[in-house]
Design a protein around this motif. Sequence first.
Motif, PDB file in Angstrom:
ATOM      1  N   LEU A 312       0.673  -1.242  -0.099  1.00 27.30           N
ATOM      2  CA  LEU A 312       0.029   0.176  -0.113  1.00 27.30           C
ATOM      3  C   LEU A 312       0.730   1.041  -0.065  1.00 27.30           C
ATOM      4  N   GLN A 313       0.321   2.424  -0.376  1.00 25.88           N
ATOM      5  CA  GLN A 313       0.887   3.589  -0.350  1.00 25.88           C
ATOM      6  C   GLN A 313      -0.176   4.621   0.025  1.00 25.88           C
ATOM      7  N   THR A 314       0.340   5.846   0.826  1.00 26.04           N
ATOM      8  CA  THR A 314      -0.668   6.531   1.536  1.00 26.04           C
ATOM      9  C   THR A 314      -0.064   7.920   1.240  1.00 26.04           C
ATOM     10  N   THR A 315      -1.061   9.185   1.338  1.00 27.17           N
ATOM     11  CA  THR A 315      -0.641  10.451   1.328  1.00 27.17           C
ATOM     12  C   THR A 315      -1.576  11.335   1.831  1.00 27.17           C
ATOM     13  N   MET A 316      -1.079  12.532   2.357  1.00 29.04           N
ATOM     14  CA  MET A 316      -2.002  13.485   2.948  1.00 29.04           C
ATOM     15  C   MET A 316      -2.160  14.700   2.037  1.00 29.04           C
ATOM     16  N   ILE A 317      -3.107  15.236   1.917  1.00 34.59           N
ATOM     17  CA  ILE A 317      -3.243  16.473   0.880  1.00 34.59           C
ATOM     18  C   ILE A 317      -4.334  17.465   1.514  1.00 34.59           C
ATOM     19  N   ALA A 318      -3.628  18.769   1.419  1.00 33.42           N
ATOM     20  CA  ALA A 318      -4.473  19.891   1.853  1.00 33.42           C
ATOM     21  C   ALA A 318      -5.127  20.242   0.634  1.00 33.42           C
ATOM     22  N   PRO A 319      -6.469  19.993   0.619  1.00 33.44           N
ATOM     23  CA  PRO A 319      -7.382  20.419  -0.662  1.00 33.44           C
ATOM     24  C   PRO A 319      -7.810  21.923  -0.793  1.00 33.44           C
ATOM     25  N   PHE A 320      -6.793  22.591  -1.294  1.00 34.54           N
ATOM     26  CA  PHE A 320      -6.792  24.046  -1.354  1.00 34.54           C
ATOM     27  C   PHE A 320      -8.292  24.678  -2.245  1.00 34.54           C
ATOM     28  N   PRO A 321      -8.723  25.783  -1.668  1.00 37.32           N
ATOM     29  CA  PRO A 321      -9.915  26.399  -2.291  1.00 37.32           C
ATOM     30  C   PRO A 321     -10.040  26.474  -3.929  1.00 37.32           C
ATOM     31  N   GLU A 322      -9.006  26.530  -4.716  1.00 37.07           N
ATOM     32  CA  GLU A 322      -9.086  26.474  -5.914  1.00 37.07           C
ATOM     33  C   GLU A 322      -9.686  25.442  -6.775  1.00 37.07           C
ATOM     34  N   ASN A 323      -9.901  24.415  -5.964  1.00 34.27           N
ATOM     35  CA  ASN A 323     -10.738  23.108  -6.273  1.00 34.27           C
ATOM     36  C   ASN A 323     -12.298  23.008  -5.838  1.00 34.27           C
ATOM     37  N   ARG A 324     -12.689  24.050  -5.399  1.00 34.81           N
ATOM     38  CA  ARG A 324     -13.707  24.271  -4.565  1.00 34.81           C
ATOM     39  C   ARG A 324     -15.184  24.560  -5.441  1.00 34.81           C
ATOM     40  N   ASN A 325     -16.330  24.199  -4.877  1.00 33.07           N
ATOM     41  CA  ASN A 325     -17.313  24.713  -5.733  1.00 33.07           C
ATOM     42  C   ASN A 325     -18.139  25.824  -4.879  1.00 33.07           C
ATOM     43  N   ALA A 326     -19.329  26.191  -5.255  1.00 36.74           N
ATOM     44  CA  ALA A 326     -19.820  27.428  -4.303  1.00 36.74           C
ATOM     45  C   ALA A 326     -20.177  27.186  -2.890  1.00 36.74           C
ATOM     46  N   GLN A 327     -20.320  25.921  -2.448  1.00 33.69           N
ATOM     47  CA  GLN A 327     -20.413  25.643  -1.080  1.00 33.69           C
ATOM     48  C   GLN A 327     -19.245  25.356  -0.185  1.00 33.69           C
ATOM     49  N   ASN A 328     -18.103  25.780  -0.832  1.00 30.13           N
ATOM     50  CA  ASN A 328     -16.559  25.443  -0.421  1.00 30.13           C
ATOM     51  C   ASN A 328     -16.469  23.989  -0.154  1.00 30.13           C
ATOM     52  N   THR A 329     -16.876  23.111  -0.977  1.00 28.00           N
ATOM     53  CA  THR A 329     -16.432  21.809  -1.010  1.00 28.00           C
ATOM     54  C   THR A 329     -15.587  21.353  -2.124  1.00 28.00           C
ATOM     55  N   ILE A 330     -15.021  20.368  -2.229  1.00 29.47           N
ATOM     56  CA  ILE A 330     -14.091  19.781  -3.089  1.00 29.47           C
ATOM     57  C   ILE A 330     -14.758  19.080  -4.386  1.00 29.47           C
ATOM     58  N   PHE A 331     -14.418  19.577  -5.460  1.00 30.73           N
ATOM     59  CA  PHE A 331     -14.972  18.991  -6.673  1.00 30.73           C
ATOM     60  C   PHE A 331     -14.706  17.285  -6.757  1.00 30.73           C
ATOM     61  N   GLY A 332     -15.500  16.539  -7.096  1.00 29.17           N
ATOM     62  CA  GLY A 332     -15.275  15.267  -7.299  1.00 29.17           C
ATOM     63  C   GLY A 332     -14.476  15.043  -8.165  1.00 29.17           C
ATOM     64  N   GLY A 333     -14.208  15.668  -9.318  1.00 27.47           N
ATOM     65  CA  GLY A 333     -13.217  15.425 -10.121  1.00 27.47           C
ATOM     66  C   GLY A 333     -11.921  15.518  -9.697  1.00 27.47           C
ATOM     67  N   TYR A 334     -11.396  16.368  -8.680  1.00 26.01           N
ATOM     68  CA  TYR A 334     -10.333  16.762  -8.250  1.00 26.01           C
ATOM     69  C   TYR A 334      -9.832  15.401  -7.339  1.00 26.01           C
ATOM     70  N   LEU A 335     -10.957  14.816  -6.324  1.00 28.40           N
ATOM     71  CA  LEU A 335     -10.780  13.533  -5.705  1.00 28.40           C
ATOM     72  C   LEU A 335     -10.421  12.519  -6.785  1.00 28.40           C
ATOM     73  N   MET A 336     -11.169  12.346  -7.950  1.00 33.35           N
ATOM     74  CA  MET A 336     -10.804  11.428  -8.807  1.00 33.35           C
ATOM     75  C   MET A 336      -9.205  11.266  -9.258  1.00 33.35           C
ATOM     76  N   ARG A 337      -9.012  12.691  -9.725  1.00 33.08           N
ATOM     77  CA  ARG A 337      -7.570  12.765 -10.055  1.00 33.08           C
ATOM     78  C   ARG A 337      -6.508  12.244  -9.177  1.00 33.08           C
ATOM     79  N   GLN A 338      -6.612  12.708  -7.970  1.00 30.90           N
ATOM     80  CA  GLN A 338      -5.962  12.273  -6.973  1.00 30.90           C
ATOM     81  C   GLN A 338      -5.876  10.699  -6.693  1.00 30.90           C
ATOM     82  N   ALA A 339      -6.989  10.225  -6.782  1.00 27.51           N
ATOM     83  CA  ALA A 339      -7.135   8.834  -6.553  1.00 27.51           C
ATOM     84  C   ALA A 339      -6.358   7.914  -7.709  1.00 27.51           C
ATOM     85  N   VAL A 340      -6.532   8.397  -8.859  1.00 28.82           N
ATOM     86  CA  VAL A 340      -6.047   7.960  -9.732  1.00 28.82           C
ATOM     87  C   VAL A 340      -4.312   8.025  -9.950  1.00 28.82           C
TER      88      VAL A 340
END
Length: 468
Positions: A312-340
């Motif tokens: 296994l491999q693991t990493t920690m990320i600070a999801p900065f506001p540039e990847n947010r939507n109107a509710q200040n939650t992170i886009f699903g696409g950003y999460l998919m990119r990081q997972a891939v």
Amino acid sequence: MMLCQVARGLGTVLARRCHCSTARERRLVTLICQMPRRSFSMDKGPKISSDHHSGTMDDVTRTIRDQSGVDLGYHTIPKPRDHLLQHQPKREDLPPRTMSDSHTTAVLPLSSSESIRESYVNHLGRVRLGRIMEELDMFAVWMCHRHVKLPKLPKGVPLPYTFVTLLVDKVEFTNLERLQVNQDIEISGHISWAGRSSMEITIYVKQLAYGEYIDVTKAIFLMVARNATNTGPAPINPLEVGDATEELIWEQAEKRQKLRKSSAMESVFNSPPREHEQTIMYDILKRTTPMNSMDLNKRVLPPKCRWMEDSLQTTMIAPFPENRNAQNTIFGGYLMRQAVEISFITASIYLGDRPILKCISDISFMHPVHVNKFLQLTAYVVYAAQNYIQLMTVAQIWDAKSGKVQTTNVFYLTYRADKVLDEVLPRSYREMLWYVHGRRKLLAALNLQPEYPDPITVPKESSNSIST
């Protein structure tokens, strides 16, 4: 010549090399060896087409932002959108829409923009597939925008909706070796099913390279319409089925809806493993337990095997506001990119070479990721057979103040190698369940269908099936 091509017809010999001690596992190796390695087209099923073009993906992103009324600039407390709730329509006021109404095509202009190309190339000079998944998520949101039509919405008022990614079905990749980083990529799609507030979107990706179009992937997204403040569901336009092509697409989507529900119920995380899977688990226990020892916790690792806990491999990320939507939650696409991308790293380290992504399946979005939380991604190798490995990548959010940890997403990715890989083995019972779960995901990714009861030999008419 690739190993699977050399090994075709030699399944029994390779099964011994992979230390497969059950008839079922030997059959699995044989069937994987017999799988074709050629490129193929994804255009066999019914498809919707139109002449509508949405420009580039940058144009799409700007249009979504404008129609949603989202201003540039980050605010720690999101701007209120309560005033839009008064414009939420009633279901009966929404006119029916067709699949063709939402169909469109957008372009990633890799051939003409060096700056855009720089964001899509990896260290091997190939296209970053995590970036492609990120764009597909944005395109799925665009399909929702094109589907909804509010006749009573005053001019200049933003859409009173928030569109959320609920899950992503099986995403198969092909022709990746032919995919060029300096040629435009076309993304097209349409709404293929709609309920009261949920929509299924079918998306195709292809590239014009050397005078011919090559298929890259087909993806199925399930999106949910929420109200402007993301505090409740919002009604959408009903989908009106037109010709025979749309009727067939709708029927296929209905089947997928039923399959999603049954698959969730049959998961090993919700119900016990099947009888033959329990036999596989017992066989692993025998293989990894010393025969002449009564030590409760002593386990031994067979040759050409690795423990799952070490894979296994693991990493920690600070999801900065540039990847947010109107509710200040992170886009699903950003999460998919990081997972891939962490999955690619994990697969590369495991096999000691460059893996080829075969399939992404069953991406679930359970909780939103806020910009003030930390994101942890852990990629586990949960199953390996012949020259394929199955990864399960888990996303968790950490609240630094409370110390609370919550699982938000699970991703399943199947990779192919050009050599026989070490087998990964579980130690604990929970890892056993992951192993069985990963085995099911690999079988589904390779389109190896279940067969009951399990025969000793594979009949010619059933040579592309195996017990799951």
